[in-house]
Design a protein around this motif. Sequence first.
Motif, PDB file in Angstrom:
ATOM      1  N   GLY A 311       0.806  -1.208   0.000  1.00 32.54           N
ATOM      2  CA  GLY A 311       0.000   0.000   0.000  1.00 32.54           C
ATOM      3  C   GLY A 311       0.840   1.260   0.000  1.00 32.54           C
ATOM      4  N   CYS A 312       1.952   1.238   0.716  1.00 33.09           N
ATOM      5  CA  CYS A 312       2.833   2.403   0.794  1.00 33.09           C
ATOM      6  C   CYS A 312       3.482   2.679  -0.561  1.00 33.09           C
ATOM      7  CB  CYS A 312       3.902   2.181   1.851  1.00 33.09           C
ATOM      8  SG  CYS A 312       4.919   3.632   2.185  1.00 33.09           S
ATOM      9  N   ALA A 313       3.919   1.639  -1.253  1.00 33.55           N
ATOM     10  CA  ALA A 313       4.546   1.827  -2.562  1.00 33.55           C
ATOM     11  C   ALA A 313       3.576   2.479  -3.537  1.00 33.55           C
ATOM     12  CB  ALA A 313       5.034   0.481  -3.101  1.00 33.55           C
ATOM     13  N   ALA A 314       2.321   2.033  -3.525  1.00 33.24           N
ATOM     14  CA  ALA A 314       1.313   2.609  -4.424  1.00 33.24           C
ATOM     15  C   ALA A 314       1.050   4.073  -4.073  1.00 33.24           C
ATOM     16  CB  ALA A 314       0.017   1.801  -4.350  1.00 33.24           C
ATOM     17  N   PHE A 315       0.934   4.364  -2.770  1.00 31.83           N
ATOM     18  CA  PHE A 315       0.657   5.736  -2.348  1.00 31.83           C
ATOM     19  C   PHE A 315       1.807   6.671  -2.727  1.00 31.83           C
ATOM     20  CE2 PHE A 315       0.890   9.244   0.665  1.00 31.83           C
ATOM     21  CZ  PHE A 315      -0.403   9.735   0.617  1.00 31.83           C
ATOM     22  N   ILE A 316       3.041   6.228  -2.490  1.00 34.09           N
ATOM     23  CA  ILE A 316       4.194   7.068  -2.813  1.00 34.09           C
ATOM     24  C   ILE A 316       4.234   7.367  -4.303  1.00 34.09           C
ATOM     25  CG2 ILE A 316       6.712   7.115  -2.915  1.00 34.09           C
ATOM     26  CD1 ILE A 316       6.748   5.568  -0.292  1.00 34.09           C
ATOM     27  N   LEU A 317       4.072   6.350  -5.133  1.00 33.31           N
ATOM     28  CA  LEU A 317       4.149   6.568  -6.578  1.00 33.31           C
ATOM     29  C   LEU A 317       3.077   7.538  -7.052  1.00 33.31           C
ATOM     30  CD1 LEU A 317       5.008   4.201  -9.403  1.00 33.31           C
ATOM     31  CD2 LEU A 317       2.845   5.403  -9.564  1.00 33.31           C
ATOM     32  N   VAL A 318       1.822   7.272  -6.690  1.00 37.80           N
ATOM     33  CA  VAL A 318       0.719   8.108  -7.181  1.00 37.80           C
ATOM     34  C   VAL A 318       0.854   9.536  -6.657  1.00 37.80           C
ATOM     35  CG1 VAL A 318      -1.779   8.435  -7.175  1.00 37.80           C
ATOM     36  CG2 VAL A 318      -0.823   6.135  -7.420  1.00 37.80           C
ATOM     37  N   THR A 319       1.175   9.695  -5.379  1.00 40.58           N
ATOM     38  CA  THR A 319       1.250  11.024  -4.779  1.00 40.58           C
ATOM     39  C   THR A 319       2.399  11.838  -5.362  1.00 40.58           C
ATOM     40  OG1 THR A 319       0.278  10.203  -2.725  1.00 40.58           O
ATOM     41  CG2 THR A 319       1.480  12.287  -2.607  1.00 40.58           C
ATOM     42  N   VAL A 320       3.581  11.229  -5.446  1.00 39.29           N
ATOM     43  CA  VAL A 320       4.736  11.957  -5.954  1.00 39.29           C
ATOM     44  C   VAL A 320       4.538  12.333  -7.422  1.00 39.29           C
ATOM     45  CG1 VAL A 320       7.182  11.750  -6.525  1.00 39.29           C
ATOM     46  CG2 VAL A 320       6.365  10.992  -4.295  1.00 39.29           C
ATOM     47  N   VAL A 321       4.080  11.384  -8.230  1.00 37.19           N
ATOM     48  CA  VAL A 321       3.880  11.680  -9.655  1.00 37.19           C
ATOM     49  C   VAL A 321       2.805  12.748  -9.846  1.00 37.19           C
ATOM     50  CG1 VAL A 321       3.095  10.713 -11.857  1.00 37.19           C
ATOM     51  CG2 VAL A 321       4.695   9.421 -10.431  1.00 37.19           C
ATOM     52  N   TYR A 322       1.730  12.676  -9.043  1.00 33.36           N
ATOM     53  CA  TYR A 322       0.652  13.654  -9.188  1.00 33.36           C
ATOM     54  C   TYR A 322       1.120  15.063  -8.825  1.00 33.36           C
ATOM     55  CZ  TYR A 322      -3.933  15.839  -8.702  1.00 33.36           C
ATOM     56  OH  TYR A 322      -5.019  16.683  -8.827  1.00 33.36           O
ATOM     57  N   GLY A 356       4.030   7.072   8.308  1.00 30.99           N
ATOM     58  CA  GLY A 356       4.683   6.372   7.219  1.00 30.99           C
ATOM     59  C   GLY A 356       4.670   7.002   5.850  1.00 30.99           C
ATOM     60  N   CYS A 357       3.739   6.517   5.004  1.00 32.54           N
ATOM     61  CA  CYS A 357       3.757   6.877   3.585  1.00 32.54           C
ATOM     62  C   CYS A 357       3.548   8.366   3.369  1.00 32.54           C
ATOM     63  CB  CYS A 357       2.675   6.096   2.837  1.00 32.54           C
ATOM     64  SG  CYS A 357       2.732   4.333   3.138  1.00 32.54           S
ATOM     65  N   PHE A 358       2.680   8.962   4.151  1.00 31.63           N
ATOM     66  CA  PHE A 358       2.381  10.382   3.967  1.00 31.63           C
ATOM     67  C   PHE A 358       3.641  11.214   4.183  1.00 31.63           C
ATOM     68  CE2 PHE A 358       1.233  14.583   5.412  1.00 31.63           C
ATOM     69  CZ  PHE A 358       0.231  14.958   4.525  1.00 31.63           C
ATOM     70  N   PHE A 359       4.324  10.975   5.305  1.00 27.07           N
ATOM     71  CA  PHE A 359       5.509  11.762   5.599  1.00 27.07           C
ATOM     72  C   PHE A 359       6.612  11.500   4.589  1.00 27.07           C
ATOM     73  CE2 PHE A 359       9.638  12.331   7.583  1.00 27.07           C
ATOM     74  CZ  PHE A 359       9.551  13.649   7.987  1.00 27.07           C
ATOM     75  N   LEU A 360       6.804  10.236   4.210  1.00 27.57           N
ATOM     76  CA  LEU A 360       7.866   9.898   3.281  1.00 27.57           C
ATOM     77  C   LEU A 360       7.614  10.530   1.915  1.00 27.57           C
ATOM     78  CD1 LEU A 360      10.480   8.439   2.873  1.00 27.57           C
ATOM     79  CD2 LEU A 360       9.231   6.323   2.471  1.00 27.57           C
ATOM     80  N   SER A 361       6.358  10.539   1.463  1.00 28.98           N
ATOM     81  CA  SER A 361       6.028  11.180   0.191  1.00 28.98           C
ATOM     82  C   SER A 361       6.322  12.668   0.238  1.00 28.98           C
ATOM     83  CB  SER A 361       4.550  10.955  -0.148  1.00 28.98           C
ATOM     84  OG  SER A 361       4.252   9.583  -0.274  1.00 28.98           O
ATOM     85  N   ILE A 378      -4.591  16.570   1.153  1.00 24.96           N
ATOM     86  CA  ILE A 378      -4.650  15.112   1.186  1.00 24.96           C
ATOM     87  C   ILE A 378      -4.754  14.600   2.623  1.00 24.96           C
ATOM     88  CG2 ILE A 378      -3.320  13.011   0.690  1.00 24.96           C
ATOM     89  CD1 ILE A 378      -2.111  14.557  -1.707  1.00 24.96           C
ATOM     90  N   LEU A 379      -4.116  15.297   3.560  1.00 22.29           N
ATOM     91  CA  LEU A 379      -4.002  14.816   4.927  1.00 22.29           C
ATOM     92  C   LEU A 379      -5.325  14.443   5.595  1.00 22.29           C
ATOM     93  CD1 LEU A 379      -2.214  14.169   7.333  1.00 22.29           C
ATOM     94  CD2 LEU A 379      -2.296  16.581   7.972  1.00 22.29           C
ATOM     95  N   PRO A 380      -6.394  15.272   5.488  1.00 20.85           N
ATOM     96  CA  PRO A 380      -7.640  14.892   6.178  1.00 20.85           C
ATOM     97  C   PRO A 380      -8.206  13.550   5.720  1.00 20.85           C
ATOM     98  CG  PRO A 380      -7.712  17.194   5.529  1.00 20.85           C
ATOM     99  CD  PRO A 380      -6.505  16.606   4.875  1.00 20.85           C
ATOM    100  N   PHE A 381      -7.914  13.161   4.472  1.00 18.63           N
ATOM    101  CA  PHE A 381      -8.431  11.896   3.936  1.00 18.63           C
ATOM    102  C   PHE A 381      -7.452  10.748   4.157  1.00 18.63           C
ATOM    103  CE2 PHE A 381     -10.053  15.453   1.471  1.00 18.63           C
ATOM    104  CZ  PHE A 381     -11.421  15.254   1.527  1.00 18.63           C
ATOM    105  N   TYR A 382      -6.237  11.087   4.614  1.00 15.54           N
ATOM    106  CA  TYR A 382      -5.214  10.061   4.710  1.00 15.54           C
ATOM    107  C   TYR A 382      -5.529   9.018   5.782  1.00 15.54           C
ATOM    108  CZ  TYR A 382      -0.754   7.721   5.102  1.00 15.54           C
ATOM    109  OH  TYR A 382       0.221   6.756   5.126  1.00 15.54           O
ATOM    110  N   ALA A 383      -6.290   9.408   6.814  1.00 15.74           N
ATOM    111  CA  ALA A 383      -6.624   8.438   7.864  1.00 15.74           C
ATOM    112  C   ALA A 383      -7.346   7.228   7.283  1.00 15.74           C
ATOM    113  CB  ALA A 383      -7.481   9.111   8.935  1.00 15.74           C
ATOM    114  N   VAL A 384      -8.309   7.482   6.378  1.00 21.12           N
ATOM    115  CA  VAL A 384      -9.041   6.374   5.753  1.00 21.12           C
ATOM    116  C   VAL A 384      -8.123   5.598   4.823  1.00 21.12           C
ATOM    117  CG1 VAL A 384     -10.971   5.779   4.253  1.00 21.12           C
ATOM    118  CG2 VAL A 384     -11.225   7.600   5.946  1.00 21.12           C
ATOM    119  N   ILE A 385      -7.318   6.328   4.033  1.00 20.23           N
ATOM    120  CA  ILE A 385      -6.379   5.664   3.125  1.00 20.23           C
ATOM    121  C   ILE A 385      -5.418   4.787   3.918  1.00 20.23           C
ATOM    122  CG2 ILE A 385      -4.494   6.052   1.494  1.00 20.23           C
ATOM    123  CD1 ILE A 385      -5.916   8.599   0.611  1.00 20.23           C
ATOM    124  N   ASP A 386      -4.960   5.290   5.062  1.00 21.90           N
ATOM    125  CA  ASP A 386      -4.006   4.555   5.887  1.00 21.90           C
ATOM    126  C   ASP A 386      -4.614   3.251   6.404  1.00 21.90           C
ATOM    127  OD1 ASP A 386      -1.595   4.098   7.113  1.00 21.90           O
ATOM    128  OD2 ASP A 386      -2.034   5.308   8.867  1.00 21.90           O
TER     129      ASP A 386
END
Length: 422
Positions: A311-322, A356-361, A378-386
Amino acid sequence: MTQSPDEARPRVKGSQTAMAAAYLVAIVLGVCSGLWGGETIHAFADFVSSIFIRLFKFISIPIIAVSIIATLASISRSSESGRIFRHTIFYTLFTTILAATLAAVLYVAMSPANVAMTAGAIAPQVAEHSYLEYIQSVIPDNFLAPFLSANVLSVLLVSAAIGIAISRLPRDSRSQEVLLAFFTGAQEVLFILVKWLIRVLPIGIFGFISALVVEMNKGVEIGGLGTYFGVILAANFIQMLVVLPLLMLARGVNPIRVAKGMAPALAVAFFSKSSAGTLPVTMSCAENNVGVARPVSRFVLPICTTINMNGCAAFILVTVVYLMQNAGAEVTLPMLAAWILISTLAAVGNAGVPMGCFFLSASLLASMNVPIMLMGVILPFYAVIDMIETTLNVWSDSTVAAMVNHDLGKDEKDDEAVPAAV
């Protein structure tokens, strides 16, 4: 007197509630500031966001480097069975690469629109240099160059090489123990700094939200964010419900039986948002419900909890590229291919980092001078994503354990079964 887990739980829950309230207040104040604040307030918000971007830059490269070095060095050092270790690393990296690749494919297919076309320094750099030149720049000509220039890919490459080199030193030698203790200690120190930063993060969120609202008042639309979230959710659910079950079927493992057996652990992962905290339940379910041999379970699952971050790999890729796309960079296939590799390595080094993923991205983006004000949205929605990401991570851990157990032909729970055959 040591505090029991039951006594500590209300305090942790209260702390999480207070932090959620602080985030909400920061968002509300940021919106009010952006809508009705004067030039002085806007300037203050810009100042705050700039300070937090500098803090992200300050801590991003060290924490990525130290985490990857400590992780790779300690994992190989703890190996008691070369055969189990090889199977585990193969499936772990394979599933993580699959998750990042799936996210990249979905990103191209769904093509989230920009929130704001803010011209950044990335676009001209991409246009002026060929990819061969970029690859050449990844290879450092001196040890400090990647860290001084904040070349993220180069830092990942150097860190991975150092971590593997430490793991290849004679086991339990003085040199290996000293180096591992140094990098592990440095990792713990950096994690404390991260915790401090997260405590004051609501102040940064205020700055990011305020700056974004000011941009929105100029006519910017945020419709593309809905597609961005759709890409992340689709990547997680397809990996969880399609890719991993198909992979188990291909290896001769019944995914339905594994899912039924791991259901309690998946439920705990969803609500706790911690794969490390779920580990005891994951082990118990794997051994008692799925039939994974104890030596396999107790070796594979702790490793997977550390590095198997689908899940972290997917989040990092999509977030950074976006966000890079929003900064003016052109999304190309070579760029996506590079970020599949980067997000996989970054996910490996993400273990133990709060948020994790949020901070690293955010750290990766800040180190490349990409505007990160959208991270505040993105942060307010990250709890559900996490919650969803953690469930995927534990499900992937269970998948790897079941496949390694099947490959080794050790369905019995006898503790001596696996060592005797390895």
